[in-house]
Write an enzyme that holds these catalytic residues in place. Structure first.
Site, PDB file in Angstrom:
ATOM      1  N   THR A  64     -17.281 -35.698 -87.673  1.00 53.63           N
ATOM      2  CA  THR A  64     -16.686 -36.878 -86.921  1.00 53.63           C
ATOM      3  C   THR A  64     -15.212 -36.451 -86.334  1.00 53.63           C
ATOM      4  O   THR A  64     -14.463 -36.364 -87.118  1.00 53.63           O
ATOM      5  CB  THR A  64     -16.806 -38.197 -87.162  1.00 53.63           C
ATOM      6  OG1 THR A  64     -16.047 -38.919 -86.173  1.00 53.63           O
ATOM      7  CG2 THR A  64     -16.123 -38.448 -88.566  1.00 53.63           C
ATOM      8  N   ASP A 117     -13.465 -38.486 -85.099  1.00 53.53           N
ATOM      9  CA  ASP A 117     -12.881 -39.610 -85.328  1.00 53.53           C
ATOM     10  C   ASP A 117     -11.868 -39.656 -86.717  1.00 53.53           C
ATOM     11  O   ASP A 117     -10.852 -40.362 -86.841  1.00 53.53           O
ATOM     12  CB  ASP A 117     -13.638 -41.007 -85.267  1.00 53.53           C
ATOM     13  CG  ASP A 117     -14.143 -41.284 -84.088  1.00 53.53           C
ATOM     14  OD1 ASP A 117     -13.694 -40.900 -82.936  1.00 53.53           O
ATOM     15  OD2 ASP A 117     -15.136 -41.864 -83.890  1.00 53.53           O
ATOM     16  N   ARG A 161     -11.976 -45.493 -81.502  1.00 53.95           N
ATOM     17  CA  ARG A 161     -12.285 -46.887 -81.214  1.00 53.95           C
ATOM     18  C   ARG A 161     -11.277 -47.829 -81.921  1.00 53.95           C
ATOM     19  O   ARG A 161     -10.743 -48.626 -81.570  1.00 53.95           O
ATOM     20  CB  ARG A 161     -13.645 -47.212 -81.600  1.00 53.95           C
ATOM     21  CG  ARG A 161     -14.098 -48.522 -80.888  1.00 53.95           C
ATOM     22  CD  ARG A 161     -15.696 -48.473 -81.119  1.00 53.95           C
ATOM     23  NE  ARG A 161     -16.369 -47.487 -80.043  1.00 53.95           N
ATOM     24  CZ  ARG A 161     -17.273 -46.693 -80.467  1.00 53.95           C
ATOM     25  NH1 ARG A 161     -17.373 -46.256 -81.620  1.00 53.95           N
ATOM     26  NH2 ARG A 161     -17.915 -46.054 -79.595  1.00 53.95           N
ATOM     27  N   LEU A 206     -14.192 -33.557 -73.175  1.00 51.39           N
ATOM     28  CA  LEU A 206     -13.537 -32.211 -73.394  1.00 51.39           C
ATOM     29  C   LEU A 206     -13.012 -32.095 -74.887  1.00 51.39           C
ATOM     30  O   LEU A 206     -13.210 -30.996 -75.308  1.00 51.39           O
ATOM     31  CB  LEU A 206     -12.379 -32.125 -72.404  1.00 51.39           C
ATOM     32  CG  LEU A 206     -12.837 -32.064 -70.778  1.00 51.39           C
ATOM     33  CD1 LEU A 206     -11.586 -32.123 -69.966  1.00 51.39           C
ATOM     34  CD2 LEU A 206     -13.790 -30.894 -70.516  1.00 51.39           C
ATOM     35  N   GLN A 207     -12.654 -33.207 -75.434  1.00 53.31           N
ATOM     36  CA  GLN A 207     -11.846 -33.342 -76.644  1.00 53.31           C
ATOM     37  C   GLN A 207     -12.564 -33.068 -77.775  1.00 53.31           C
ATOM     38  O   GLN A 207     -12.406 -32.440 -78.930  1.00 53.31           O
ATOM     39  CB  GLN A 207     -10.928 -34.448 -76.894  1.00 53.31           C
ATOM     40  CG  GLN A 207     -11.674 -35.573 -76.956  1.00 53.31           C
ATOM     41  CD  GLN A 207     -10.775 -36.760 -76.665  1.00 53.31           C
ATOM     42  OE1 GLN A 207      -9.873 -37.097 -77.355  1.00 53.31           O
ATOM     43  NE2 GLN A 207     -10.722 -37.475 -75.732  1.00 53.31           N
ATOM     44  N   ARG A 208     -14.057 -33.383 -77.605  1.00 52.89           N
ATOM     45  CA  ARG A 208     -15.019 -32.885 -78.551  1.00 52.89           C
ATOM     46  C   ARG A 208     -15.848 -31.819 -78.381  1.00 52.89           C
ATOM     47  O   ARG A 208     -16.791 -31.478 -79.200  1.00 52.89           O
ATOM     48  CB  ARG A 208     -15.822 -34.260 -78.815  1.00 52.89           C
ATOM     49  CG  ARG A 208     -16.944 -34.577 -77.839  1.00 52.89           C
ATOM     50  CD  ARG A 208     -17.626 -36.031 -78.124  1.00 52.89           C
ATOM     51  NE  ARG A 208     -18.793 -36.289 -77.153  1.00 52.89           N
ATOM     52  CZ  ARG A 208     -19.361 -37.331 -76.862  1.00 52.89           C
ATOM     53  NH1 ARG A 208     -18.865 -38.531 -77.495  1.00 52.89           N
ATOM     54  NH2 ARG A 208     -20.111 -37.542 -76.087  1.00 52.89           N
TER      55      ARG A 208
END
Lengths: 410, 410
Positions: free
Chosen positions: A141, A143, A191, A302-304
């Site tokens: 992830t 995140d 999130r 874009l970041q992932r």
């Protein structure tokens, strides 16, 4: 292992989730596993018996290397929540039926919190019904919010993209020697955990002043304090660049992005609100309040997806967790996730172990308090020491016709 | 050349505008020029006698190579419009006074349409007043809208960024095997010319289906036709990615982005409207009309600042036009811009020549009609042949601490 195995990808893609599939494949082949199946679109596709044979793509000289350089989920992803077992036994039985049909001994699932819940539910069901099949979680992830593991594959590459892009954007924003600065606000995913936004701090180096502030969801967002900060920066500087997490919230619990969309925020299968527009909202508010020129940038997907800028450390670790999940399964383990265990920073060293999935599924880890600066809008050296090693190294894409070549499912 | 020279950068930065400064510097040093000055913040800084000595940064083993890998305007840029000569003679005299003070024989100015106007005004003034100083234009603009020259340095790298990022984003958007696709709308820079948006067509290759439509400012934007197209695509596909230029206009002459901001659009020193929000507006409109999930991505300043993904062809040509401007000035030329002249595509070959600045300044070249598909929302093979060579090749950044290292002015 006597039987075959299957590997699936789930949740939001990352730049390196395919390296984990490569790791599973390579380890399995080393162990003599006959068939390594891929789930097409995760457990949802698996329930429809939608499988592919990875030999078709990877059993050649360049397949594995190209897969490592391919963004997003090569096998296709899904956002499918396993229903609670009680009353939905047929869904679970279906999984085992398809496993038996293809002589699949072990299922590997690469994903984040929600996907680890799938691993937990399936291994719990197997245990309760004396099924021999095994289930292993492979962390993934951007995140970086899985607990127990030191960090999550996918995070380092997203952080490298964020730091690099911000260095470039800061340089761009400061190119005009104007009296009044442009206030640039960059929106970064995340999130409830500010790990990705925190990576904005990595833009700072001897050749870059870095961002002027970072707003994380770990701290309540105060519009007045934010506006005061912007005004102060604008008086002192000819360029102001601020990073905000899409997940920042007001003291009344509303997300800032909800102000932008007037409460009309879509919700996904897991009940997560779809976020976007935080930076645009703040940029508009700053322009209205100060009359300064503002610009909002959202790094969006874009970041992932920016595998062209992936961290080699991240690619290798993503490969390793996939690989080691197979080794653990071979040893008979099930209902576990591979974790990354840091052994040192100087030099950076990291090994793996396995951990009970029950301690991991559905638990979110946020940025530790002690790494956030006192004013709440910066990261200190503790974070720098933690995160910098994760963005180190590059794996050159295979450029063909001017763009990176990717491996595609037929 | 007996005297010194000065080089300046103007207008929006590009990924390779610093390569042109490197080209000017290297050529001048080869010719034995004693001092190569840089204008700090273009002609505006020059008028304030704000100069730096490029030896300080470049007269060492790594300076030139690091400069080539540094995004944005190393010297600082400006958006300063030279006033009309009549009644503002003192501004012009000031330029010559500062040139004389530093024994500057020739001024090189890297920029786009507006910057070439500065070169024209200064060389016209010199001619009218029998001044010996010379003025040369060095083309630079991601917009690719300068006439006469085959293409503009800066465009190839922006196009490479757009094509690469779209490949990654398309891959990301198609990772979920959902019944109803997410409609992703990517906004690309370009006020009146669709060159940058056209680069979206370069995402297509054997490993990528490419974007589903490209909307250019060269064609009037029809909201009904757009919506019908989206609905049709949504019925047939599991992922829809559409590229739009920020400069698309309705038949009544309003920019689509003006609909988003309700006409409240800021204007810069040249009277150009500040654009943004086209994709967000369209994404919202599609979501409201169809109920489909949508996502808007703006490449924003990333597309002009992403030197980490610059085209080697572009870097080399940016260097060449700077270099050849010095050679032309050495030959006594003034009031000219260096142009890129393509000699062939297979293999791609490109030389330079010089051209009268009067034919260039303030003229905008748009995408030729014959390269736009009949339905108005695609590019054909003519564009592919033109643009593909410009994005070829890479120059590996110097990564330090996980991010590309840049050269910085003290």
């Amino acid at each position: 292992m006597k039987g075959n195995i299957v590997v699936g990808q789930s949740g939001g893609p990352t730049a390196v989730i395919n390296s984990s599939v490569a790791g599973v494949y390579v380890a399995a082949k080393q162990l003599g596993v006959k068939k390594v199946y891929g789930m097409v679109h995760g457990i949802q596709g698996f329930l429809a018996d939608n499988l592919c044979d990875l030999d078709e793509y990877l059993d050649n000289e360049t397949g594995v290397e190209l897969l490592k350089r391919t963004p997003s989920a090569f096998l296709g992803s899904c956002r499918f929540k396993m229903p609670k077992i009680e009353g939905n036994e047929e869904v679970y039985e279906k999984v085992f039926e398809i496993m038996e049909k293809h002589d699949i001994e072990c299922l590997f699932y690469a994903g984040g919190n929600d996907s680890m819940d799938t691993v937990k539910m399936l291994s719990d069901y197997a245990a309760a019904h004396n099924k021999p099949q095994r289930f292993m979680g492979v962390p993934k992830t951007i995140d970086n919010d899985l607990p127990i593991t030191d960090h999550c594959p996918g995070y380092g590459s997203a952080a490298k993209y964020i730091a690099t892009s911000l260095k470039e954007v800061i340089r761009d924003n400061s190119s005009f020697g104007v009296e009044k600065p442009t206030i640039l606000i960059a929106e970064i995913m995340g999130r409830n955990a500010g790990w990705l936004a925190a990576a904005a701090a990595l833009a700072k180096d001897v050749d870059c002043e870095g961002v002027d502030a970072v707003y994380l969801p770990e701290r309540t967002f105060d519009m007045d304090a934010f506006m005061a900060k912007v005004k102060d920066l604008a008086e002192r500087k000819s360029s102001v660049v601020i990073a905000v997490s899409e997940g920042i919230k007001l003291s009344d619990g509303r997300y800032v992005c909800e102000l932008a969309s007037e409460g009309d925020v879509a919700v996904d299968a897991f009940g997560h609100k779809q976020m976007s527009g935080t930076a645009a909202y703040l940029a508009q508010a700053v322009a209205a309040e100060t009359g300064l020129k503002t610009r909002a940038i959202e790094f969006s997907t874009l970041q992932r997806a920016a595998t062209h800028l992936a961290s080699l450390t991240d690619i290798n670790e993503a490969f390793q967790v996939g690989h080691d999940a197979v080794i653990a399964a071979e040893e008979g383990k099930t209902g576990m996730m591979i974790t990354l265990d840091r052994n040192g920073n100087d030099p950076y060293q990291c090994g793996t172990s396995v951990y009970d999935i029950h301690a991991i599924a559905n638990v979110e880890r946020t940025v530790p308090d002690e790494w956030i600066t006192e004013d709440g809008c910066g990261l200190n050296e503790g974070y720098e020491k933690y995160a910098r090693p994760l963005i180190m190294g590059e794996l050159q894409p295979l450029f063909v016709n001017g763009t990176p070549r990717h491996l595609v499912r037929k």
